[in-house]
Design an enzyme around this catalytic site. Structure first.
Site, PDB file in Angstrom:
ATOM      1  N   CYS A 116       0.089  23.012  -1.137  1.00 25.94           N
ATOM      2  CA  CYS A 116      -0.643  22.089  -1.999  1.00 25.94           C
ATOM      3  C   CYS A 116      -1.450  21.044  -1.280  1.00 25.94           C
ATOM      4  O   CYS A 116      -0.810  20.495  -0.415  1.00 25.94           O
ATOM      5  CB  CYS A 116       0.147  21.790  -3.355  1.00 25.94           C
ATOM      6  SG  CYS A 116      -0.650  20.596  -4.479  1.00 25.94           S
ATOM      7  N   ARG A 121       5.459  20.316  -3.003  1.00 26.17           N
ATOM      8  CA  ARG A 121       5.722  20.614  -4.556  1.00 26.17           C
ATOM      9  C   ARG A 121       6.365  21.996  -4.852  1.00 26.17           C
ATOM     10  O   ARG A 121       5.995  22.937  -5.479  1.00 26.17           O
ATOM     11  CB  ARG A 121       4.266  20.771  -5.431  1.00 26.17           C
ATOM     12  CG  ARG A 121       3.420  19.526  -5.061  1.00 26.17           C
ATOM     13  CD  ARG A 121       1.951  19.398  -5.909  1.00 26.17           C
ATOM     14  NE  ARG A 121       2.188  19.401  -7.214  1.00 26.17           N
ATOM     15  CZ  ARG A 121       1.403  19.569  -8.279  1.00 26.17           C
ATOM     16  NH1 ARG A 121       0.182  20.037  -7.839  1.00 26.17           N
ATOM     17  NH2 ARG A 121       1.645  19.455  -9.467  1.00 26.17           N
TER      18      ARG A 121
END
Ligand code: EPU
Length: 417
Positions: A116, A121
């Site tokens: 990301c 994440r």
């Protein structure tokens, strides 16, 4: 791909209304999977991430009716307990269906999100929590497969670090688990509390939402409910900063001031006069800005989702501001673009050193993620000349008609296709 063309220099004046919270609406939509009765949600913002979640729910088996800001969802049965890569790669919050699907149908297959723009994440904590609740997890071909044929059972889950959607996912899994679940080190964000309020209206038994320890007594079945989503604190905060950065006087209506205290405190310290004319309105009137250091934290600390916008503001403040990002490891992509507009920003690991006050000039810039795009819009509002922001689909993920709202307050901004 759409672009924004912005000519800077106008001080924003007047009222800007807030929409419902994107990050509250996403788990609320997923929560509708937990019951075979209709769930009606009011104040759902019309943004791209919400449309993506609705598409996902339709594929899973929900009937979705949209009427203005109201969305009615009905899931008589789960047709396909799956979140495919095509959707997950465009919106990581798709993993919010994992908990409700395992809880309702004993099975879920959810694509693993990839990298990301703002950090790695991972969703390891969602998976860890579900395992504690008795789900069997298998990871293969880029997907997480979770199974709990006999149903989930209550357990104690100690989150190694605070995760917002992880807490929400586990909350949705635990409401239908057998017995008691205790979530320790849970996220305290207002969006978690809003989700708990919806689940309670559906018949769930939850205590402690908004604190670090949430206790859930599982129930056999949930019923339909009607619920209004809380105001979007990040959108409201972005508009307060728009008022402050342009030397204007902006009144943000339909917001929840209690969710914006960390930002308001920083604005006041930096010379902005912030007042609260009534229970759901904040007014930011700018004086001379001076630099104030800021470190992002989980709620009630300063939101990482307002860090980029705050950095744009600090380019216009006298002095040096040190901004520390503690939540995501790579959330400074906007710094390079702000520098192209004339900002003086040095990055050192998780720290950005912003030297103000610099005259910004319009330039062609590229939006790299949702909140980074918002910071470029804010910088463009004060830059001399014209700024063209490319890839505004990022901003459309989370801001409803931002160009219309800003234009109504006097900004020169237009969308070109
Ligand atoms: N983390 C892990 N493992 C996990 C989950 C998270 O290591 O299983 C780490 C993350 O990598 C990150 C930290 O924990 O470093 C916090 O992440 P969190 O899980 O809290 O973030 P999220 O739930 O994925 C939500 C918002 C984000 C917001 C963050 C932090 C939604 C849909 N998204 O994401 O919003 O930045 O919380 O407040 O609620 C945005 O709206 O622009 C946005 C990115």
């Amino acid at each position: 791909m759409d672009k924004f063309v912005i000519t800077g220099g106008n001080a924003l004046q007047g009222e800007i209304p807030t929409n419902g919270s994107k990050n509250s609406a996403l788990p609320a939509l997923a929560a509708a999977l937990l019951t075979d009765e209709p769930v009606t949600l009011h104040r759902i913002p019309k943004v791209r991430d919400i449309r993506t979640m609705q598409r996902l729910l339709i594929d899973i088996g929900s009937q979705v009716e949209v009427d203005g800001e109201t969305v009615r969802l009905h899931t008589p049965r789960i047709v396909s307990p799956e979140a495919p890569y095509e959707l997950v790669k465009t919106m990581r919050a798709s993993s919010l269906v994992l908990g409700p699907l395992v809880a309702r149908s004993g099975r879920a297959r959810v694509s693993l999100p990839g990298g990301c723009a703002i950090g790695a994440r991972p969703i390891n904590l969602h998976i860890f929590g579900l395992e504690q609740l008795g789900a069997r997890i298998n990871q293969a071909y880029g997907y997480i497969e979770a199974e709990a044929p006999g149903g989930l059972r209550g357990a104690t889950v100690q989150f190694e670090r605070i995760t917002v959607t992880g807490t929400e996912d586990l909350l949705m899994a635990a409401v239908l688990a057998k017995g008691e679940t205790v979530l320790h080190n849970a996220a305290r964000e207002p969006e978690v509390v809003d989700l708990a309020d919806l689940l309670i209206a559906m018949g769930a038994r939850i205590e402690g939402a908004g604190t670090s320890t949430i206790t859930i007594q599982g129930v056999e079945k949930l019923r339909g409910a009607e619920h209004t989503i809380i105001p979007d604190r990040i959108e409201a905060g972005t508009f307060l900063i728009a008022g402050a950065i342009t030397g204007g006087d902006v009144t943000v209506t339909r917001c929840e001031p209690a969710h914006l205290e960390a930002l308001v405190s920083k604005l006041q310290q930096s010379g902005v006069v912030v007042t609260q004319p009534d229970a759901c309105t904040l007014r930011a009137k700018s004086g001379g800005l001076h630099s104030v250091d800021m470190t992002t934290e989980e709620f009630p600390g300063f939101a990482t989702d307002l860090q980029a916008q705050y950095m744009a503001l600090m380019t216009q403040a006298e002095g040096i501001a040190i901004i520390v990002e503690t939540i995501f490891e790579n959330r400074f992509m906007h710094a390079q673009e702000l520098a192209r507009m004339g900002a003086n920003i040095r990055l050192e690991g998780r720290q950005a050193i912003v030297a103000g006050k610099r005259d910004l000039t319009g330039a062609g810039v590229i939006a790299s993620d949702l909140r980074a795009s918002a910071s470029l819009v804010l910088a463009a509002l004060v830059a001399k000349g014209e700024t063209v922001i490319d890839r505004v689909y990022h901003i459309d993920r989370g801001y409803e008609k931002i160009e219309t709202k800003l234009a109504q307050a006097g900004a020169q901004i237009r969308r070109v296709e």
